[in-house]
Design a protein around this motif. Structure first.
Motif, mmCIF file in Angstrom:
data_model
loop_
_atom_site.group_PDB
_atom_site.id
_atom_site.type_symbol
_atom_site.label_atom_id
_atom_site.label_comp_id
_atom_site.label_asym_id
_atom_site.label_seq_id
_atom_site.Cartn_x
_atom_site.Cartn_y
_atom_site.Cartn_z
ATOM 1 N N ASN A 1 48.347 37.227 49.976
ATOM 2 C CA ASN A 1 49.286 37.217 50.890
ATOM 3 C C ASN A 1 48.963 38.921 52.043
ATOM 4 O OD1 ASN A 1 50.080 34.595 50.962
ATOM 5 N ND2 ASN A 1 51.227 35.563 49.667
ATOM 6 N N GLY A 2 47.724 39.844 51.173
ATOM 7 C CA GLY A 2 47.978 41.082 52.278
ATOM 8 C C GLY A 2 46.946 40.793 52.934
ATOM 9 N N THR A 3 47.236 41.846 54.161
ATOM 10 C CA THR A 3 45.937 41.392 55.024
ATOM 11 C C THR A 3 44.615 42.219 54.823
ATOM 12 O OG1 THR A 3 46.766 43.744 55.793
ATOM 13 C CG2 THR A 3 47.669 41.751 56.949
ATOM 14 N N ASP A 4 44.722 43.142 53.951
ATOM 15 C CA ASP A 4 43.612 44.076 53.462
ATOM 16 C C ASP A 4 43.396 43.835 52.018
ATOM 17 O OD1 ASP A 4 41.646 45.200 53.196
ATOM 18 O OD2 ASP A 4 42.469 47.226 53.436
ATOM 19 N N TYR A 5 42.905 41.650 51.314
ATOM 20 C CA TYR A 5 43.322 42.052 50.424
ATOM 21 C C TYR A 5 42.024 42.488 49.327
ATOM 22 C CZ TYR A 5 40.025 38.455 51.684
ATOM 23 O OH TYR A 5 39.050 37.717 52.352
ATOM 24 N N LEU A 6 40.905 43.211 50.552
ATOM 25 C CA LEU A 6 39.823 43.289 49.509
ATOM 26 C C LEU A 6 40.797 44.373 48.533
ATOM 27 C CD1 LEU A 6 36.862 42.063 51.552
ATOM 28 C CD2 LEU A 6 37.454 41.437 49.406
ATOM 29 N N SER A 7 41.100 45.856 49.365
ATOM 30 C CA SER A 7 41.422 46.899 48.615
ATOM 31 C C SER A 7 42.690 46.225 47.722
ATOM 32 C CB SER A 7 41.494 47.895 50.032
ATOM 33 O OG SER A 7 41.191 47.743 50.871
ATOM 34 N N GLU A 8 43.404 45.903 48.043
ATOM 35 C CA GLU A 8 44.811 45.745 47.598
ATOM 36 C C GLU A 8 44.506 44.660 46.359
ATOM 37 O OE1 GLU A 8 47.914 46.461 48.589
ATOM 38 O OE2 GLU A 8 46.702 48.066 49.131
ATOM 39 N N GLY A 9 43.541 43.606 46.308
ATOM 40 C CA GLY A 9 43.247 43.334 45.084
ATOM 41 C C GLY A 9 43.432 43.887 44.038
ATOM 42 N N ALA A 10 41.943 45.082 44.111
ATOM 43 C CA ALA A 10 41.708 46.251 43.113
ATOM 44 C C ALA A 10 42.626 47.511 42.542
ATOM 45 C CB ALA A 10 40.602 46.725 43.569
ATOM 46 N N LYS A 11 43.838 47.239 43.983
ATOM 47 C CA LYS A 11 44.806 48.384 43.484
ATOM 48 C C LYS A 11 45.644 48.143 42.795
ATOM 49 C CE LYS A 11 44.355 50.837 48.284
ATOM 50 N NZ LYS A 11 45.051 51.284 49.389
ATOM 51 N N HIS A 12 46.209 46.371 42.912
ATOM 52 C CA HIS A 12 46.951 46.203 41.534
ATOM 53 C C HIS A 12 46.424 44.705 40.766
ATOM 54 C CE1 HIS A 12 48.827 47.009 46.157
ATOM 55 N NE2 HIS A 12 50.089 47.393 45.302
ATOM 56 N N ASP A 13 45.157 45.421 40.165
ATOM 57 C CA ASP A 13 44.576 44.478 39.718
ATOM 58 C C ASP A 13 44.972 43.932 38.178
ATOM 59 O OD1 ASP A 13 44.784 46.965 38.459
ATOM 60 O OD2 ASP A 13 42.787 47.234 37.934
ATOM 61 N N ASN A 14 46.220 44.794 37.468
ATOM 62 C CA ASN A 14 46.676 44.226 36.457
ATOM 63 C C ASN A 14 47.708 43.211 36.769
ATOM 64 O OD1 ASN A 14 45.652 46.290 34.482
ATOM 65 N ND2 ASN A 14 47.020 47.665 34.948
ATOM 66 N N GLN A 15 48.357 43.543 37.575
ATOM 67 C CA GLN A 15 49.531 43.116 38.558
ATOM 68 C C GLN A 15 48.871 40.790 38.630
ATOM 69 O OE1 GLN A 15 51.929 44.036 42.142
ATOM 70 N NE2 GLN A 15 52.350 41.834 42.266
ATOM 71 N N ILE A 16 47.475 41.051 38.698
ATOM 72 C CA ILE A 16 46.982 39.611 39.448
ATOM 73 C C ILE A 16 46.280 39.362 37.819
ATOM 74 C CG2 ILE A 16 45.247 38.743 40.667
ATOM 75 C CD1 ILE A 16 46.943 40.139 42.201
ATOM 76 N N ILE A 17 46.720 39.606 37.392
ATOM 77 C CA ILE A 17 46.346 39.588 35.885
ATOM 78 C C ILE A 17 47.179 39.017 35.597
ATOM 79 C CG2 ILE A 17 45.087 40.192 33.286
ATOM 80 C CD1 ILE A 17 43.870 42.398 34.805
ATOM 81 N N TRP A 18 48.531 39.576 35.367
ATOM 82 C CA TRP A 18 49.290 38.724 34.587
ATOM 83 C C TRP A 18 50.121 37.516 35.300
ATOM 84 C CZ3 TRP A 18 52.028 39.769 30.501
ATOM 85 C CH2 TRP A 18 50.792 41.393 29.488
ATOM 86 N N GLY A 19 49.246 37.904 36.781
ATOM 87 C CA GLY A 19 49.793 36.478 37.420
ATOM 88 C C GLY A 19 48.985 35.175 36.671
ATOM 89 N N ALA A 20 47.761 35.903 36.571
ATOM 90 C CA ALA A 20 47.162 35.172 35.686
ATOM 91 C C ALA A 20 46.912 34.474 34.965
ATOM 92 C CB ALA A 20 45.726 35.399 35.603
ATOM 93 N N ILE A 21 47.886 35.213 33.682
ATOM 94 C CA ILE A 21 48.251 34.988 32.262
ATOM 95 C C ILE A 21 49.635 34.279 32.912
ATOM 96 C CG2 ILE A 21 49.673 35.669 30.336
ATOM 97 C CD1 ILE A 21 47.776 37.932 30.521
ATOM 98 N N MET A 22 50.951 33.907 33.357
ATOM 99 C CA MET A 22 51.737 33.475 34.079
ATOM 100 C C MET A 22 51.447 31.733 34.670
ATOM 101 S SD MET A 22 55.062 34.777 33.735
ATOM 102 C CE MET A 22 53.492 35.685 32.661
ATOM 103 N N GLU A 23 49.841 31.673 35.490
ATOM 104 C CA GLU A 23 49.500 30.555 35.698
ATOM 105 C C GLU A 23 48.599 29.335 34.262
ATOM 106 O OE1 GLU A 23 49.502 29.139 39.788
ATOM 107 O OE2 GLU A 23 47.253 29.830 39.281
ATOM 108 N N LEU A 24 48.414 30.688 33.358
ATOM 109 C CA LEU A 24 48.037 30.072 32.069
ATOM 110 C C LEU A 24 48.647 29.248 31.226
ATOM 111 C CD1 LEU A 24 45.128 32.437 31.352
ATOM 112 C CD2 LEU A 24 44.655 30.314 31.916
ATOM 113 N N ILE A 25 50.230 30.414 31.683
ATOM 114 C CA ILE A 25 51.286 29.759 30.916
ATOM 115 C C ILE A 25 51.679 28.238 31.225
ATOM 116 C CG2 ILE A 25 54.116 30.050 30.085
ATOM 117 C CD1 ILE A 25 52.650 33.391 29.841
ATOM 118 N N LEU A 26 52.196 28.905 32.840
ATOM 119 C CA LEU A 26 52.333 27.244 32.860
ATOM 120 C C LEU A 26 51.090 25.725 32.528
ATOM 121 C CD1 LEU A 26 53.097 25.203 35.270
ATOM 122 C CD2 LEU A 26 51.787 26.441 37.133
ATOM 123 N N VAL A 27 49.604 26.102 32.915
ATOM 124 C CA VAL A 27 48.751 25.245 32.226
ATOM 125 C C VAL A 27 49.313 25.248 30.702
ATOM 126 C CG1 VAL A 27 46.311 24.533 31.396
ATOM 127 C CG2 VAL A 27 47.031 25.700 33.244
#
Length: 242
Positions: free
Chosen positions: A36-62
């Motif tokens: 949802n960030g307007t500058d997602y290409l930069s914000e993604g790398a800045k919050h990389d651990n947060q994104i990875i934790w989000g992926a882990i949460m979805e893996l738990i969902l699966v």
């Protein structure tokens, strides 16, 4: 599967429904900078651990989503093996589609890291690639937790309605909620309203309420004891006509 094992299975199913709901919410929240960030290409790398934790949460969902289908299958199949197997298959399809969405987000994170590390990145290339990966996630989010969820919810709710394993109102809520979330997915596919919208949220609310209410009932008292006793009576066959 004996009566005692069925009671344990009911409680485990309730726990898995709750875990699935919580992990899905946290997953979306943690994805916020890159989705949802307007500058997602930069914000993604800045919050990389947060994104990875989000992926882990979805893996738990699966895992928990597949778990609910596996734990319910031995009970559902005693009333209708065909519908129970269909529910199991559609639940697996839902999990596979969600997993594709997870891969798209992690690929987007890799793209973001590469973008921030590049000395003079080609903006058109990175934005085109990023748009495609976000679109893949959005479509998987529509087809998995909406379209497939609607089908498999109606399936197990129908068996619950015919068998009386859970209160009748809950079975009706499940069938209604499944139909509504399926309709929401179709409306969103044809652009009647946006995927994340008031209408989308309202149509998804009944199926969410059904899952949480079902989880509470299964944890508190399990499946209907009198129905289970009849089910496990010797020479009591399955109701294959369902």
């Amino acid at each position: 599967m004996n009566l005692q094992a069925t009671r344990r299975s009911a409680k485990l199913t309730g726990v898995l429904f709750i875990v699935a709901a919580i992990s899905s919410i946290f997953g979306l929240l943690l994805y916020d900078p890159i989705l949802n960030g307007t500058d997602y290409l930069s914000e993604g790398a800045k919050h990389d651990n947060q994104i990875i934790w989000g992926a882990i949460m979805e893996l738990i969902l699966v895992v928990s989503a597949v778990g609910t289908a596996v734990t319910m299958y031995p009970v559902l199949r005693r009333y209708s093996e065909r519908i129970a197997l269909g529910h199991l298959c559609f639940r697996f399809l839902e999990a596979v589609i969600i997993t594709v969405g997870i891969v798209s987000i992690l690929s987007l994170l890799t793209l973001s890291r590469d973008f921030t590390a590049a000395a003079s990145p080609d903006l058109s290339f990175y934005h085109a690639s990023g748009t495609l990966l976000i679109a893949i996630h959005d479509w998987t989010f529509l087809l998995g937790p909406n379209f497939m969820l609607g089908i498999n919810t109606m399936m197990y709710s129908y068996i619950f309605y015919r068998s009386g394993l859970v209160p009748r109102f809950l079975s009706i809520l499940g069938m209604t909620g499944g139909a509504l979330v399926l309709a929401a997915a179709l409306f969103e596919m044809f652009g009647v309203f946006e995927q994340v919208s008031v209408w989308g949220g309202l149509l998804s609310l009944p199926v969410a309420a059904n899952e949480m209410a079902l989880a509470v009932i299964l944890l508190a008292r399990g499946f209907n004891e009198s129905r289970l006793n009849r089910l496990f009576t010797p020479n009591n066959g399955t109701t294959s006509a369902l």
